[in-house]
Write an enzyme that holds these catalytic residues in place. Structure first.
Site, short mmCIF file in Angstrom:
data_model
loop_
_atom_site.label_atom_id
_atom_site.label_comp_id
_atom_site.label_asym_id
_atom_site.label_seq_id
_atom_site.Cartn_x
_atom_site.Cartn_y
_atom_site.Cartn_z
N LYS A 218 -44.04 -53.02 -20.59
CA LYS A 218 -43.83 -51.63 -20.92
C LYS A 218 -42.47 -51.13 -20.90
O LYS A 218 -41.74 -51.68 -19.94
CB LYS A 218 -44.45 -50.77 -19.96
CG LYS A 218 -44.56 -49.41 -20.26
CD LYS A 218 -45.60 -48.57 -19.34
CE LYS A 218 -45.89 -47.07 -19.81
NZ LYS A 218 -46.70 -46.40 -18.62
N SER B 110 -49.75 -43.57 -21.01
CA SER B 110 -48.59 -43.90 -21.72
C SER B 110 -48.11 -45.43 -21.95
O SER B 110 -47.29 -45.88 -22.44
CB SER B 110 -47.31 -43.49 -20.37
OG SER B 110 -47.60 -44.14 -19.37
N SER C 50 -52.43 -43.70 -17.55
CA SER C 50 -51.67 -44.27 -18.71
C SER C 50 -51.93 -45.73 -18.76
O SER C 50 -51.33 -46.55 -19.62
CB SER C 50 -50.16 -44.20 -17.92
OG SER C 50 -49.97 -42.86 -18.21
#
Length: 556
Positions: free
Chosen positions: A149, A222, A246
């Site tokens: 990420k 996210s 997330s």
């Protein structure tokens, strides 16, 4: 690059910022394009009239060879590691296949923020040389491609908080990356996340990431870029983070596996440059996202066995048994049909019925006891979480966004109410007291229902339309009480024409709004996952329960 610009599908345009901001974004896109040769570009007619479902285009477009398709489609991380160790494939061959597939996936769903194939090939070459010279792998992930990420630091790349102004150059791996690299993982890309890293819709200065199964729906957030890339089979294993859903939401929206541990089980050291005010009240967690339950177990085991607590004093020393230690007695499984706050949309109800039917089969009665589970004060928890996420009143977020001319996106505005203000020390202390009181009450509510694990929704529906993901109740609740959770795919997909039950009555105003979104939307083809949760710090027991359930639910 050639004469043609890298084509990328745009399903819904984003709000424009200032001219300076838009100009400063261009090098980010150019950096990715420079690593994608024009012979990997998909045909322009595909972008002129894109299909709703793009998930099968990499396998049918003709750009991937038979071997590349086999490598990227027929394996999870566990079997890929075994194949590389057995010299069925070289690490270089494997990473080349995933580099090409990730480049194709990016054109379809815009999932990448950084792409560094040269570094990956150098790393893979060294791994091949090591195996040839010593006859041994460097570790259990030798040659396995791993995506990561955007906000997580990796040496030689950059990271951000989800705003252009918060871009940093990183000269050191964060602890998680360092551990995985030492175990043999090969890093080749970073993936998109939302503005401020706090949405369930993956839109930022890098653009908007789409859902592979329906490009008019979000991939989640996210860790949305991870969900989309893995869903497109452009990655076999990824690292996400989770403070309100997330990891679990994007995994659910994209039909893959995702595991959110109890806080401080796996290391987050070096993943963020500076403090995240929300963690004054609710701690984030990091965890794996991938194609199989055993891969969730594999990454967790690799990280825990590296003794991260010796480097990160926040980590709680743990012995990982996971899937290797199934619960020996009859497993008590609670099923949550709704949380008393928002009734799930029809496909989720079908997925719950699917799970209940399998678990209640008389042939499983000696190993599984199915019970109804009533969630405790879900609406109250949702209100508290929404307030506790922004103890600074959102001032830092807004300043970071607007300082570069970046527009404040709709879901960022929704996160920060107009009346939000900076909390003082007493108010933060009071919030933590509220949280801890609720957690104590929740333990009592769980004990009274006498269950080992709870299976329920991971969102109010399948993936929502872009800019509409506002109802986190089924994930953020578990962050609030800090219980571990894992989401897993089901065979259920959203269908056109599905309707709520005739006797439906809204449980709240939010419940009514969720129905309106369903009635007015098109969710066709969206996958549906379910979530399983255990008690705080019972992560081993969560996997022990899954070891019992995996055959019943046909989990990979």
């Amino acid at each position: 690059m050639g004469s043609r610009s890298l084509p990328i599908i745009v399903a819904k345009p984003m709000i424009q910022g200032t001219a300076e901001y838009e100009a400063n974004r261009l090098p980010l896109f150019a950096a990715i394009s420079s690593n994608i040769p024009e012979e990997w570009y998909l045909p322009q007619e595909l972008f002129d009239n894109p299909p709703k479902n793009v998930s099968n285009i990499p396998s049918t477009c003709g750009l991937l060879s038979a071997e590349e398709l086999e490598i990227t489609e027929k394996h999870d991380a566990t079997s890929l590691a075994e194949a590389i160790a057995a010299r069925q494939y070289s690490a270089v061959t494997v990473i080349k296949a995933f580099i090409k597939r990730a480049a194709i996936a990016h054109q379809l769903v815009r999932c990448l923020t950084q792409f560094f194939p040269k570094d990956a090939l150098e790393q893979a070459t060294k791994l091949d040389e090591h195996l040839t010279t010593t006859g041994k792998t460097v570790g259990p992930l030798h040659g396995v491609p791993v995506s990561i990420k955007e906000h997580m630091a990796i040496a030689g790349q950059s990271s951000s908080f989800g705003e252009l102004s918060t871009t940093f150059s990183d000269d050191k791996d964060c602890l998680m990356v360092a551990i995985l690299r030492k175990a043999g993982a090969v890093f080749y890309c970073k993936t998109n996340q939302p503005q401020a890293i706090m949405h369930m819709d993956c839109s930022s200065h890098f653009g908007r990431t789409l859902n592979p199964y329906n490009i008019y729906l979000t991939c989640g957030g996210s860790s949305g870029g991870e969900g989309a890339l893995i869903g497109m089979k452009g990655s076999v294993l990824g690292v996400g983070s989770d403070i309100g859903g997330s990891i679990r939401a994007p995994a659910a929206y994209c039909g893959i596996y995702g595991y959110k541990p109890t806080s401080n089980m796996l290391p987050m050291q070096g993943m963020l440059r500076g403090a995240m005010p929300a963690e004054l009240n609710i701690l984030a967690a990091t965890g794996p996202m991938g194609r199989s339950l055993r891969d969730m177990n594999l990454m967790t085991r690799v990280v825990i066995e590296a003794d991260p607590f010796l480097v990160d004093p926040k980590i709680i020393p743990t012995v990982w048994k996971g899937l290797q230690d199934p619960i020996k007695r009859r497993l008590k499984v609670g099923i949550m049909e709704n949380d008393g706050f928002i009734e799930p949309q029809p496909p989720v109800k079908r997925a719950l019925a699917w799970a209940r039917k399998l678990l209640s089969d008389p042939k499983n009665s000696e190993i599984i006891e199915v019970k109804d589970f009533q969630q405790y004060k879900a609406e109250d928890a949702f209100r508290k979480v929404s307030r506790m996420f922004i103890p600074d009143g959102g001032a830092g977020i807004i300043e970071a966004i607007e300082s570069s001319g970046e527009p404040v996106l709709p879901l960022t505005r929704a996160l920060i109410p107009d009346n939000a203000k900076m909390s003082n020390a007493v108010e933060v202390s009071d919030m933590r007291f509220e949280r801890d009181t609720f957690r104590t009450e929740y333990v009592a509510a769980w004990n009274a229902q006498d269950v080992d694990v709870v299976i329920g929704p991971c969102y109010v529906g399948p993936a929502p339309a872009h800019d509409t993901a506002r109802y986190w109740t089924y994930t953020s609740f578990w962050n609030f009480v800090d219980h571990p959770g894992l989401v897993f795919p089901t065979p259920i997909k959203a269908e056109l024409g599905e309707k709520y039950a005739e006797d439906y009555k809204p449980l709240s105003e939010e419940c009514k709004q969720v129905k309106e979104l369903w009635d007015g939307g098109d969710f066709e083809g969206a996958p549906v996952n379910l979530q399983i949760n255990a008690r705080k710090y019972h992560d081993n027991q969560l996997f022990g329960a899954l070891a019992v359930l995996k055959d019943v639910l046909s989990l990979a």
